[in-house]
Design a protein around this motif. Structure first.
Motif, PDB file in Angstrom:
ATOM      1  N   TYR A 196       0.623  -1.211   0.042  1.00  0.00           N
ATOM      2  CA  TYR A 196      -0.059   0.035   0.052  1.00  0.00           C
ATOM      3  C   TYR A 196       0.836   1.226   0.010  1.00  0.00           C
ATOM      4  O   TYR A 196       1.826   1.391   0.793  1.00  0.00           O
ATOM      5  N   PRO A 197       0.580   2.192  -0.743  1.00  0.00           N
ATOM      6  CA  PRO A 197       1.005   3.344  -0.949  1.00  0.00           C
ATOM      7  C   PRO A 197       0.942   4.436   0.072  1.00  0.00           C
ATOM      8  O   PRO A 197       0.061   4.318   0.829  1.00  0.00           O
ATOM      9  N   ARG A 198       1.785   5.402   0.348  1.00  0.00           N
ATOM     10  CA  ARG A 198       1.555   6.304   1.577  1.00  0.00           C
ATOM     11  C   ARG A 198       1.312   7.734   0.828  1.00  0.00           C
ATOM     12  O   ARG A 198       1.910   8.187  -0.282  1.00  0.00           O
ATOM     13  N   SER A 199       0.344   8.322   1.327  1.00  0.00           N
ATOM     14  CA  SER A 199      -0.102   9.641   0.715  1.00  0.00           C
ATOM     15  C   SER A 199       0.237  10.615   1.687  1.00  0.00           C
ATOM     16  O   SER A 199       0.270  10.341   2.831  1.00  0.00           O
ATOM     17  N   TYR A 200       0.674  11.727   1.101  1.00  0.00           N
ATOM     18  CA  TYR A 200       1.008  12.992   1.918  1.00  0.00           C
ATOM     19  C   TYR A 200       0.076  14.071   1.696  1.00  0.00           C
ATOM     20  O   TYR A 200      -0.319  14.303   0.317  1.00  0.00           O
ATOM     21  N   TYR A 201      -0.403  14.672   2.465  1.00  0.00           N
ATOM     22  CA  TYR A 201      -1.378  15.741   2.334  1.00  0.00           C
ATOM     23  C   TYR A 201      -0.803  16.945   3.118  1.00  0.00           C
ATOM     24  O   TYR A 201      -0.166  16.742   4.061  1.00  0.00           O
ATOM     25  N   ARG A 202      -1.299  18.164   2.721  1.00  0.00           N
ATOM     26  CA  ARG A 202      -0.709  19.262   3.491  1.00  0.00           C
ATOM     27  C   ARG A 202      -2.245  20.350   3.363  1.00  0.00           C
ATOM     28  O   ARG A 202      -2.935  20.071   2.725  1.00  0.00           O
ATOM     29  N   CYS A 203      -2.267  21.000   4.700  1.00  0.00           N
ATOM     30  CA  CYS A 203      -3.263  21.740   4.769  1.00  0.00           C
ATOM     31  C   CYS A 203      -3.365  22.732   3.824  1.00  0.00           C
ATOM     32  O   CYS A 203      -2.160  23.419   3.656  1.00  0.00           O
ATOM     33  N   THR A 204      -4.564  22.903   3.343  1.00  0.00           N
ATOM     34  CA  THR A 204      -4.467  24.124   2.173  1.00  0.00           C
ATOM     35  C   THR A 204      -4.551  25.480   2.930  1.00  0.00           C
ATOM     36  O   THR A 204      -4.176  26.311   1.944  1.00  0.00           O
ATOM     37  N   THR A 205      -4.973  25.538   3.842  1.00  0.00           N
ATOM     38  CA  THR A 205      -5.046  26.930   4.658  1.00  0.00           C
ATOM     39  C   THR A 205      -3.582  27.525   4.686  1.00  0.00           C
ATOM     40  O   THR A 205      -2.489  26.928   4.965  1.00  0.00           O
ATOM     41  N   GLN A 206      -3.523  28.587   3.707  1.00  0.00           N
ATOM     42  CA  GLN A 206      -2.114  29.497   3.846  1.00  0.00           C
ATOM     43  C   GLN A 206      -1.577  29.791   5.421  1.00  0.00           C
ATOM     44  O   GLN A 206      -2.271  30.094   6.203  1.00  0.00           O
ATOM     45  N   LYS A 207      -0.545  29.634   5.370  1.00  0.00           N
ATOM     46  CA  LYS A 207       0.351  29.812   6.624  1.00  0.00           C
ATOM     47  C   LYS A 207       0.227  28.637   7.534  1.00  0.00           C
ATOM     48  O   LYS A 207       0.689  28.635   8.599  1.00  0.00           O
ATOM     49  N   CYS A 208      -0.501  27.817   6.999  1.00  0.00           N
ATOM     50  CA  CYS A 208      -0.517  26.662   8.211  1.00  0.00           C
ATOM     51  C   CYS A 208       0.025  25.623   7.589  1.00  0.00           C
ATOM     52  O   CYS A 208       0.148  25.037   6.432  1.00  0.00           O
TER      53      CYS A 208
END
Length: 319
Positions: A196-208
């Motif tokens: 299974y792959p690992r997914s990377y996410y980032r909060c889209t709120t600027q500065k966060c």
DNA sequence: CGCCTTTGACCAGCGC
DNA sequence: GCGCTGGTCAAAGGCG
């Protein structure tokens, strides 16, 4: 992809990299732990490394409120200057392919949870677990991160600082669990020793700069391991907030009294949790949300409070 | 049109 | 120093 969240089991377990942690941290030994009988020594070192002034009892009680049958494991990387290791990378996802001993993971669990077995899943593959070394002693200063690019030269000797992380395992069929915040996927990588792959996410709120990593346990495909890194410096998007009961027990939040929960998934979660061992007030919610209309998947906040609460309790707050 | 995912390349850290 | 591995970037495409 399915929008439904079913069978949510959440596992929490504490993970803190204490440099000179004796072998006393072995998971097997912690199998007897439960929030109320949590090993004090572990707690202390944990707290100390976190430098968090919080009272453990509050935390314990918070978790203790979990449905009796819930199996919960969480892991937290408390060291602000923490340097991920291979094993951890494999387990919780970490940076840099370093070596890593993945077996020294203190575990916190709720009563009735079978830590040993589940924890094994998380720390299962220390295949090449080497010794992790720690170094670095810079001051942590969250925030800064915009100038790190892949192909570009980076700042002088500045090191990339990683924020503390909080990981938990959830039994779910959906990989990316809704948590109330908006995320943008910025990468996906294959995980060693895992199909299974690992997914990377980032909060889209600027500065966060909060990041999130999601992967499925190769030991138990039904389990999803979610790792949060950093704290949100903003509230949950209004459009996404609402019921955030999520994985936390009813007692921690205001029950969806009166109206049906717009998110049946929660219900499923509770039912699941309650049904498992349980004897706790189970149909408190099950009778409500019988029906609902499908919302877009982005509108299904599930574990928002998990981030709101856990980081607040565990993560080092910036001065 | 804006926001998001996909995807290959690249980077950084560590072991050997 | 090389190779492995996880983490990130960013261009391109997809979808509402």
């Amino acid at each position: 992809m399915s929008d439904e969240h079913r069978d949510h089991h959440v596992y929490y377990h504490d993970l803190f990299h204490d440099n000179q942690k004796p072998a006393s941290n072995n998971i097997a030994g912690s199998s007897a732990y439960n929030l109320q009988g949590f090993d004090p020594s572990s707690y202390i070192s944990f707290t100390e490394s976190l430098q968090a002034p919080m009272d453990y009892n509050s935390l314990a009680s918070a978790f203790g409120l979990s449905p009796p049958s819930s199996e919960v494991f969480s892991s937290i990387e408390s060291n602000p200057n923490y340097k991920p290791t291979t094993a951890e990378v494999a387990d919780l996802g970490g940076g840099g392919g370093g070596g890593g001993g993945g077996s020294d993971i203190p575990v916190v669990s709720t009563p009735n949870s079978s830590i040993s077995s589940s924890s094994t899943e998380i720390g299962a593959e220390e295949d090449s677990g080497k010794s992790k070394k720690d170094r670095l002693s810079k001051e942590v200063e969250d925030g800064g991160e915009s100038s790190k690019k892949v192909g570009k030269g980076k700042k002088k000797g500045e090191k990339k600082l990683r924020e503390p992380r909080f990981a938990f395992m959830t039994k779910s069929e959906v990989d990316h669990l809704e948590d109330g915040y908006r995320w943008r996927k910025y990468g996906q990588k294959a995980v060693k020793n895992s199909p299974y792959p690992r997914s990377y996410y980032r909060c889209t709120t600027q500065k966060c700069g909060v990041k999130k990593r999601v992967e499925r346990s190769f030991q138990d495909p039904s389990v999803v391991i979610t790792t949060y890194e950093g704290q949100h410096n903003h509230p949950v998007p209004a459009t996404l907030r609402g019921n955030a009961a999520g994985i936390f027990p009813p007692s921690m939040f205001t029950p969806p009294t009166g109206g049906a929960t717009p998110f049946p998934h929660h219900q499923d979660l509770f039912q699941m949790m309650n049904s498992q061992g349980g004897s706790a007030g189970s149909n408190m919610y099950s009778q409500q949300n019988q029906q609902y209309h499908h919302h877009h998947h982005h509108q299904l906040p599930d574990y928002g409070l998990l981030q709101d609460i856990i980081p607040a309790m565990f993560f080092k707050q910036e001065p």
